[in-house]
Design an enzyme around this catalytic site. Structure first.
Site, PDB file in Angstrom:
ATOM      1  N   SER A 123      10.231  19.579  20.509  1.00  0.00           N
ATOM      2  CA  SER A 123      11.201  18.573  20.944  1.00  0.00           C
ATOM      3  C   SER A 123      12.446  18.552  20.068  1.00  0.00           C
ATOM      4  O   SER A 123      13.553  18.358  20.569  1.00  0.00           O
ATOM      5  CB  SER A 123      10.549  17.189  20.960  1.00  0.00           C
ATOM      6  OG  SER A 123       9.465  17.162  21.856  1.00  0.00           O
ATOM      7  N   HIS A 144      13.454  14.106  17.108  1.00  0.00           N
ATOM      8  CA  HIS A 144      14.456  14.116  18.171  1.00  0.00           C
ATOM      9  C   HIS A 144      15.848  13.867  17.603  1.00  0.00           C
ATOM     10  O   HIS A 144      16.800  14.591  17.906  1.00  0.00           O
ATOM     11  CB  HIS A 144      14.138  13.034  19.203  1.00  0.00           C
ATOM     12  CG  HIS A 144      12.877  13.301  19.969  1.00  0.00           C
ATOM     13  ND1 HIS A 144      12.410  12.449  20.956  1.00  0.00           N
ATOM     14  CD2 HIS A 144      11.967  14.305  19.895  1.00  0.00           C
ATOM     15  CE1 HIS A 144      11.285  12.930  21.457  1.00  0.00           C
ATOM     16  NE2 HIS A 144      10.993  14.052  20.817  1.00  0.00           N
TER      17      HIS A 144
END
Length: 286
Positions: A188, A235
């Site tokens: 991610s 993230h």
């Protein structure tokens, strides 16, 4: 008149007791049916076949040949390769006893005065949660979408550099924004880096970015949903570093700025590596 049985020209040179009237197309010697190898025209003997194979150009494995062919057609081979490696690692994670996840996941203490396993900063992008197959499927689908766009835009080596540096940025985000005992897996951080870079490049070149902003906002909000156990720190780190790499690419895209571009990427990578050593040089901050 000579006896036909005594004329060696009418018999196979490898089997003198076998009569034949077939000649090798290369050397002209007589060969029987067992010694004949079909050629584009006529047949050839075993020695000539051996010599022909020795002189033939060496062929590469079919996989490499197909990848080179795809590369020549402009296919996003780096994107496909990253997806292939990630899926292969995920399948290995499912094999009992191998302990692949334990070797590759990331924790801030992997680069501390207690442990020194810096490879985890990058290898974590290739492992995913085995309890939720949706995790790896969603990441690979997003990589497939943005990978095709960015690899064609940036070129293969720049795209690979972006993916790995953004992944490193995601790990550094975990180091500074998470508890030191946190453990994370997943691509991610690197994928948010792709989105960050694409956003910067699109805005700099005057492209439409509204939909991408919405997509980013949704994914960032999901990361903060209680109980979902999503590493929002990776993230944010990947997004920020990916956007910075995208800015570097945009501002140094001229041919005579290639050296500057490489220097900036190397400098950014070095800075991130130093930042990852929080628990080595700044243990009290933990």
């Amino acid at each position: 008149m000579s006896d036909a049985a005594g004329d060696r020209n009418g018999f196979c040179y490898r089997h003198p007791d076998r009569q034949s009237f077939v000649l090798c197309q290369r050397c002209g010697r007589t060969i029987c049916g067992e010694c004949q190898t079909p050629a584009p025209v006529g047949v050839i003997c075993p020695e000539c076949m051996k010599e022909q194979r020795a002189q033939a150009p060496k062929t590469k494995p079919a996989v490499l040949t197909r990848m080179r062919s795809a590369s020549g057609r402009g296919a996003p081979v780096v994107t496909y390769s990253l997806i292939g490696v990630t899926v292969a690692v995920f399948l290995l994670q499912l094999v009992p006893g191998l302990g692949v996840t334990n070797w590759l996941y990331f924790t801030p203490l992997a680069v501390s005065d207690i442990h020194l396993e810096p490879w985890r900063l990058i290898t974590t992008v290739f492992v995913h949660s085995t309890a939720l197959i949706f995790h790896v499927l969603l990441n690979m689908y997003t990589l497939w979408i943005f990978g095709q766009l960015l690899e064609g835009l940036l070129g293969r080596w720049r795209f690979l550099a972006l993916y790995l540096i953004a992944g490193l940025g995601g790990s550094v985000g975990v180091v500074w924004l998470s508890d030191p005992n946190t453990s994370v897996v997943g691509a991610s951080g690197a994928i948010f880096g792709l989105m960050g870079a694409f956003l910067v490049i699109q805005r700099r070149l005057g492209g439409q970015t509204t939909q991408l902003f919405v997509l980013l906002a949704i994914n960032l909000v999901i990361g903060f949903v209680p109980g979902w156990n999503i590493a929002w720190q990776a993230h944010l780190g990947g997004l920020a570093v990916g956007a910075l790499v995208g800015w570097i690419f945009v501002e140094t895209r001229k041919r005579d700025q290639r050296g500057l571009q490489i220097g900036l990427l190397v400098g950014l990578t070095a800075l991130l590596l130093v930042a990852s050593l929080r628990y080595v040089y700044f243990p009290l901050l933990g």
